[in-house]
Design a protein around this motif. Structure first.
Motif, short mmCIF file in Angstrom:
data_model
loop_
_atom_site.label_atom_id
_atom_site.label_comp_id
_atom_site.label_asym_id
_atom_site.label_seq_id
_atom_site.Cartn_x
_atom_site.Cartn_y
_atom_site.Cartn_z
N MET A 1 0.84 -1.20 0.00
CA MET A 1 0.00 0.00 0.00
C MET A 1 0.88 1.25 0.00
SD MET A 1 -3.06 -1.17 -0.04
CE MET A 1 -3.87 0.45 0.06
N ARG A 2 0.39 2.29 -0.65
CA ARG A 2 1.07 3.59 -0.58
C ARG A 2 0.90 4.18 0.81
NH1 ARG A 2 -0.04 8.99 -0.53
NH2 ARG A 2 1.45 10.33 -1.62
N HIS A 3 2.01 4.59 1.42
CA HIS A 3 1.94 5.31 2.69
C HIS A 3 2.02 6.80 2.38
CE1 HIS A 3 3.01 6.94 6.63
NE2 HIS A 3 2.47 5.84 7.12
N PRO A 4 1.13 7.62 2.97
CA PRO A 4 1.10 9.05 2.63
C PRO A 4 2.43 9.78 2.78
CG PRO A 4 -0.84 8.47 3.89
CD PRO A 4 0.05 7.27 3.91
N SER A 5 3.28 9.35 3.71
CA SER A 5 4.54 10.06 3.91
C SER A 5 5.66 9.54 3.00
CB SER A 5 4.99 9.93 5.38
OG SER A 5 5.33 8.59 5.68
N GLN A 6 5.41 8.45 2.24
CA GLN A 6 6.49 7.84 1.45
C GLN A 6 6.20 7.77 -0.04
OE1 GLN A 6 6.77 4.19 3.71
NE2 GLN A 6 8.38 5.02 5.01
N GLY A 7 4.94 7.65 -0.43
CA GLY A 7 4.59 7.73 -1.84
C GLY A 7 4.59 6.40 -2.57
N LEU A 8 4.19 6.48 -3.85
CA LEU A 8 4.00 5.29 -4.66
C LEU A 8 5.31 4.59 -5.03
CD1 LEU A 8 1.15 6.41 -7.08
CD2 LEU A 8 1.04 4.60 -5.36
N PHE A 9 6.39 5.37 -5.21
CA PHE A 9 7.63 4.73 -5.65
C PHE A 9 8.24 3.89 -4.53
CE2 PHE A 9 6.91 8.15 -8.63
CZ PHE A 9 7.10 7.48 -9.84
N LYS A 10 8.05 4.33 -3.28
CA LYS A 10 8.48 3.50 -2.15
C LYS A 10 7.61 2.25 -2.05
CE LYS A 10 10.94 2.68 1.54
NZ LYS A 10 10.80 3.34 2.84
N ALA A 11 6.32 2.40 -2.34
CA ALA A 11 5.41 1.25 -2.34
C ALA A 11 5.82 0.25 -3.41
CB ALA A 11 3.97 1.71 -2.55
N ALA A 12 6.26 0.77 -4.57
CA ALA A 12 6.70 -0.12 -5.66
C ALA A 12 7.93 -0.92 -5.24
CB ALA A 12 6.99 0.70 -6.91
N VAL A 13 8.86 -0.27 -4.56
CA VAL A 13 10.07 -0.96 -4.07
C VAL A 13 9.67 -2.06 -3.08
CG1 VAL A 13 12.16 -0.68 -2.66
CG2 VAL A 13 11.62 1.00 -4.44
N GLU A 14 8.71 -1.75 -2.21
CA GLU A 14 8.24 -2.71 -1.20
C GLU A 14 7.53 -3.89 -1.87
OE1 GLU A 14 7.73 -4.25 2.61
OE2 GLU A 14 9.00 -2.60 1.94
N ALA A 15 6.69 -3.60 -2.87
CA ALA A 15 5.97 -4.66 -3.58
C ALA A 15 6.94 -5.58 -4.32
CB ALA A 15 4.96 -4.05 -4.56
N ASP A 16 7.96 -4.98 -4.92
CA ASP A 16 8.98 -5.76 -5.63
C ASP A 16 9.71 -6.70 -4.66
OD1 ASP A 16 10.47 -6.48 -7.91
OD2 ASP A 16 12.04 -5.02 -7.46
N LYS A 17 10.05 -6.16 -3.49
CA LYS A 17 10.73 -6.97 -2.46
C LYS A 17 9.85 -8.13 -2.01
CE LYS A 17 12.40 -6.49 2.29
NZ LYS A 17 12.28 -5.63 3.47
N LYS A 18 8.56 -7.86 -1.79
CA LYS A 18 7.63 -8.92 -1.36
C LYS A 18 7.45 -9.97 -2.45
CE LYS A 18 4.93 -6.29 2.01
NZ LYS A 18 3.59 -5.72 2.32
N MET A 19 7.47 -9.53 -3.70
CA MET A 19 7.35 -10.48 -4.81
C MET A 19 8.53 -11.46 -4.80
SD MET A 19 8.70 -11.09 -8.07
CE MET A 19 9.26 -9.52 -8.72
N TYR A 20 9.75 -10.94 -4.59
CA TYR A 20 10.93 -11.81 -4.55
C TYR A 20 10.87 -12.76 -3.35
CZ TYR A 20 13.31 -9.87 -8.56
OH TYR A 20 13.63 -9.51 -9.85
N GLU A 21 10.32 -12.27 -2.23
CA GLU A 21 10.14 -13.15 -1.06
C GLU A 21 9.16 -14.28 -1.38
OE1 GLU A 21 8.87 -10.47 2.00
OE2 GLU A 21 10.89 -9.63 2.30
#
Length: 313
Positions: free
Chosen positions: A284-304
């Motif tokens: 999920m996008r966090h208001p203080s971090q934005g969509l690009f941080k969410a994309a990095v997190e989603a990519d990391k979870k995908m590899y996990e």
């Protein structure tokens, strides 16, 4: 109040907050968004609290959560005299002795957020007489917001049309360049209005095996089939793209965590029905971090997830 051409909700908010600060002198004025349990700061006129746009508080902890349902007053020169304000958990985070609040509404009458102010000092009882002024500014901001949100859908459609040329040749999905363009545009909307959004990363697990054993034409068929499943499963407003190889992404716009989980379940089931094995990560996008941080997190979870699939194989 300086006269100028005000062309957006953001500009109107800035002018209103500056004027109200000059008029009432409260140390913090904010325009906020209520999204589920979150109370998101969209704009602030801050003079001592160090509260910035993008900060998130718990809605249930706030004075505003009581004000919007009519259980406590819109103007409290001595907030400690109001039991619900005196006992609100937000007092443990910041010092509040006086308060002003006004709801902001969506077009359908539902709550969007609030226009509000706090100060570490008590104020004169005379400010209670200005409740109509606060209501006027709240209604003004609500009307500008409603008009702008209506226009947003047209703007979004125009952005998608402009990105039509940036399609992936094999699948017809948006390519990496289109993805970056469209995500940038959605991030600006998220910042302005506090919209929730989810990012999905999807990576096919069997492409190399298919390419090696059945040839690249069959590998291309697998990629096309996966693209079809993702496009058909995503919601109409969502952005579905192929970043390259067997890596796909989805930006689920204006979707909260519950909606994102429902979409994840639909994607998982649709891929399983199509007998496509894939690793999926969602954030999920966090208001203080934005969509690009969410994309990095989603990519990391995908590899996990991919690693877990390999361990089970």
């Amino acid at each position: 109040m300086k006269h100028k051409n005000i062309e957006s909700f953001q500009e109107a908010g800035k002018v209103v907050l500056q004027y109200l600060y000059q008029r009432f002198g409260f140390n913090l004025w904010m325009i906020t968004r209520v999204e589920g349990k979150d109370w998101i700061v969209l704009q602030s006129e801050d003079h001592g609290y160090d509260v910035k746009p993008g900060q998130v508080f718990l809605w249930a902890d706030s004075f505003c959560s009581h004000m919007v349902v009519g259980k406590a007053p819109k103007i409290a020169p001595r907030s400690e005299d109001i039991p619900l304000y005196a006992t609100a958990p937000i007092n443990r985070q910041v010092s509040i002795k006086s308060y002003i609040g006004q709801p902001l509404f969506n077009e359908d009458g539902s709550l969007f957020g609030t226009l509000c102010a706090i100060d570490p000092q008590t104020k004169s009882e005379a400010i209670i007489q200005d409740v109509e002024l606060i209501e006027l500014f709240g209604n003004l901001l609500s009307n500008i917001l409603q008009a702008e949100l209506r226009q947003n859908e047209q703007i979004r459609q125009r952005e998608r049309l402009e990105a039509e040329a940036l399609r992936d040749g094999l699948t017809g999905l948006y390519n990496r360049r289109a993805w970056e363009q469209l995500v940038n545009a959605e991030e600006e909307r998220c910042k302005r209005y506090g919209h929730p959004a989810a990012v999905f990363f999807i990576d096919l697990n069997d492409l190399k095996k298919v390419n090696d054993s059945l040839g690249h034409n069959k590998g291309d068929d697998l990629i096309q089939q996966a693209a079809y499943v993702l496009r058909e499963t995503a919601r109409g407003n969502d952005i579905v793209a192929r970043l390259g190889g067997d890596e796909f992404v989805i930006l689920s716009v204006e979707n909260d965590e519950m909606g994102a989980n429902l979409l994840l379940n639909r994607i998982t089931e649709a891929l399983a029905q199509a007998k496509i094995c894939a690793a999926i990560g969602v954030a999920m996008r966090h208001p203080s971090q934005g969509l690009f941080k969410a994309a990095v997190e989603a990519d990391k979870k995908m590899y996990e997830h991919k690693h877990q699939i390999k361990l089970k194989a």
